[in-house]
Design a protein around this motif. Structure first.
Motif, PDB file in Angstrom:
ATOM      1  N   LEU A 170       0.789  -1.311  -0.009  1.00 36.50           N
ATOM      2  CA  LEU A 170       0.048   0.127   0.086  1.00 36.50           C
ATOM      3  C   LEU A 170       1.034   1.088   0.032  1.00 36.50           C
ATOM      4  N   LEU A 171       2.086   1.144   0.941  1.00 35.36           N
ATOM      5  CA  LEU A 171       2.830   2.481   0.681  1.00 35.36           C
ATOM      6  C   LEU A 171       3.301   2.625  -0.674  1.00 35.36           C
ATOM      7  N   ALA A 172       3.708   1.449  -1.440  1.00 40.08           N
ATOM      8  CA  ALA A 172       4.335   1.921  -2.705  1.00 40.08           C
ATOM      9  C   ALA A 172       3.372   2.429  -3.462  1.00 40.08           C
ATOM     10  N   LEU A 173       2.144   1.824  -3.417  1.00 36.18           N
ATOM     11  CA  LEU A 173       1.038   2.468  -4.254  1.00 36.18           C
ATOM     12  C   LEU A 173       0.758   3.733  -3.907  1.00 36.18           C
ATOM     13  N   GLY A 174       0.966   4.368  -2.743  1.00 34.95           N
ATOM     14  CA  GLY A 174       0.441   5.320  -2.174  1.00 34.95           C
ATOM     15  C   GLY A 174      -1.017   5.351  -1.949  1.00 34.95           C
ATOM     16  N   LEU A 175      -1.506   4.083  -1.520  1.00 36.35           N
ATOM     17  CA  LEU A 175      -2.918   3.994  -1.218  1.00 36.35           C
ATOM     18  C   LEU A 175      -3.079   3.934   0.361  1.00 36.35           C
ATOM     19  N   ALA A 176      -4.162   4.548   0.926  1.00 36.07           N
ATOM     20  CA  ALA A 176      -4.383   4.280   2.503  1.00 36.07           C
ATOM     21  C   ALA A 176      -3.202   4.558   3.111  1.00 36.07           C
ATOM     22  N   THR A 208       3.549  12.368   6.212  1.00 32.88           N
ATOM     23  CA  THR A 208       3.789  13.426   4.980  1.00 32.88           C
ATOM     24  C   THR A 208       2.602  13.170   4.129  1.00 32.88           C
ATOM     25  N   GLY A 209       2.217  12.171   3.725  1.00 28.57           N
ATOM     26  CA  GLY A 209       1.363  11.730   2.823  1.00 28.57           C
ATOM     27  C   GLY A 209       2.054  11.477   1.693  1.00 28.57           C
ATOM     28  N   PRO A 210       1.211  10.678   0.450  1.00 28.76           N
ATOM     29  CA  PRO A 210       1.740   9.914  -0.439  1.00 28.76           C
ATOM     30  C   PRO A 210       2.542  10.795  -1.695  1.00 28.76           C
ATOM     31  N   GLY A 211       1.985  12.135  -1.847  1.00 23.47           N
ATOM     32  CA  GLY A 211       2.373  12.891  -2.903  1.00 23.47           C
ATOM     33  C   GLY A 211       1.360  12.865  -3.811  1.00 23.47           C
ATOM     34  N   ARG A 212       1.676  13.631  -5.109  1.00 20.90           N
ATOM     35  CA  ARG A 212       0.501  13.622  -6.211  1.00 20.90           C
ATOM     36  C   ARG A 212       0.837  12.412  -7.053  1.00 20.90           C
ATOM     37  N   LEU A 213       1.807  11.728  -6.900  1.00 21.53           N
ATOM     38  CA  LEU A 213       2.278  10.614  -7.971  1.00 21.53           C
ATOM     39  C   LEU A 213       1.562   9.319  -6.939  1.00 21.53           C
ATOM     40  N   SER A 214       0.283   9.238  -6.748  1.00 23.31           N
ATOM     41  CA  SER A 214      -0.178   8.173  -5.736  1.00 23.31           C
ATOM     42  C   SER A 214      -1.558   7.746  -6.476  1.00 23.31           C
ATOM     43  N   VAL A 215      -1.953   6.673  -5.658  1.00 25.40           N
ATOM     44  CA  VAL A 215      -3.379   6.275  -5.977  1.00 25.40           C
ATOM     45  C   VAL A 215      -4.325   7.006  -5.063  1.00 25.40           C
ATOM     46  N   HIS A 268      -3.967  10.300  -4.165  1.00 18.07           N
ATOM     47  CA  HIS A 268      -4.237  11.451  -4.996  1.00 18.07           C
ATOM     48  C   HIS A 268      -5.285  11.233  -6.205  1.00 18.07           C
ATOM     49  N   ALA A 269      -5.189  10.140  -6.898  1.00 15.23           N
ATOM     50  CA  ALA A 269      -6.049   9.770  -7.980  1.00 15.23           C
ATOM     51  C   ALA A 269      -7.255   9.727  -7.584  1.00 15.23           C
ATOM     52  N   LEU A 270      -7.433   9.095  -6.367  1.00 14.82           N
ATOM     53  CA  LEU A 270      -8.905   8.647  -5.551  1.00 14.82           C
ATOM     54  C   LEU A 270      -9.387   9.853  -4.936  1.00 14.82           C
ATOM     55  N   GLY A 271      -8.755  10.863  -4.803  1.00 16.71           N
ATOM     56  CA  GLY A 271      -9.240  12.453  -4.112  1.00 16.71           C
ATOM     57  C   GLY A 271      -8.837  12.193  -2.730  1.00 16.71           C
ATOM     58  N   HIS A 272      -8.037  11.382  -2.410  1.00 17.67           N
ATOM     59  CA  HIS A 272      -7.470  11.358  -0.721  1.00 17.67           C
ATOM     60  C   HIS A 272      -8.670  10.824   0.197  1.00 17.67           C
ATOM     61  N   VAL A 273      -9.586  10.030  -0.436  1.00 17.88           N
ATOM     62  CA  VAL A 273     -10.630   9.541   0.303  1.00 17.88           C
ATOM     63  C   VAL A 273     -10.167   8.498   1.657  1.00 17.88           C
ATOM     64  N   LEU A 274      -8.865   7.898   1.182  1.00 16.50           N
ATOM     65  CA  LEU A 274      -8.153   6.904   2.187  1.00 16.50           C
ATOM     66  C   LEU A 274      -7.168   7.634   3.000  1.00 16.50           C
TER      67      LEU A 274
END
Length: 181
Positions: free
Chosen positions: A71-77, A124-131, A133-139
């Motif tokens: 999940l970290l690698a993907l930038g998800l949750a 810090t958060g995942p940055g814009r190159l992440s899932v 960000h693509a999902l609108g940071h719902v997780l």
């Protein structure tokens, strides 16, 4: 068109590197990949270092590392992913503390580094190159960071504390046996 800055690229590299290492490390425990021992072998090791029941402890550590790392690698949750990985690495670091800091002496250096990096990414958060960000940071909401890190810290304190108490009781029992002889 969105322009990505160096912060986004840096976070992507940190996520991919840290997440990839964590996921690979976890799959050693879960599946025996990359020279690992799988759940059975890792479970026996977990019991030998005071984590009981061993197989369940191996599964929890493997899932925290594999799931959190992926999940970290993907930038998800990202808050939950970073917290899970950090908790798993805190449990690993506890095993290595008696050997000192440096990994070449069997110390906790590697586990501490991975755990702190995972926690830092959660904050810090995942940055814009992440899932995320693509999902609108719902997780990846602001309130999720302290909730995930707090819950993980509490659970880790309970698990590592129970392990340390078991090890102290065992050491005291062995010491009492020596005096009885």
């Amino acid at each position: 068109m969105t322009c990505y800055d160096r912060r986004d690229l840096g976070l992507l590299l940190l996520r991919l590197g840290t997440g990839g290492v964590l996921a690979a490390h976890g799959t050693q425990k879960l599946f025996g990949w990359f020279g690992g021992h799988g759940l059975e072998g890792t479970g026996r090791f977990m019991e030998s270092v005071g984590y009981l029941p061993g197989k369940l402890s191996a599964m929890a550590a493997g899932l925290a590392e594999t799931g959190g790392g992926t999940l970290l690698a993907l930038g998800l949750a990202t808050p939950a992913a970073g917290a899970a990985a950090a908790g798993g690495m805190a449990g690993a670091a506890a095993v290595h503390v008696p050997n000192g800091f440096f990994a070449q002496e069997g110390g906790y250096e590697h586990a501490a580094f991975l755990g702190l990096t995972a926690a830092g990414l959660a904050v810090t958060g995942p940055g814009r190159l992440s899932v995320d960000h693509a999902l609108g940071h719902v997780l990846d909401r602001g309130w999720m960071v302290p909730a995930a890190l707090g819950a993980t810290a509490a659970a880790t304190a309970v698990v590592v504390g129970a392990r340390n108490r078991r090890l102290r009781r065992k050491a005291q029992g062995e010491q009492e046996t020596l005096f009885e002889e």
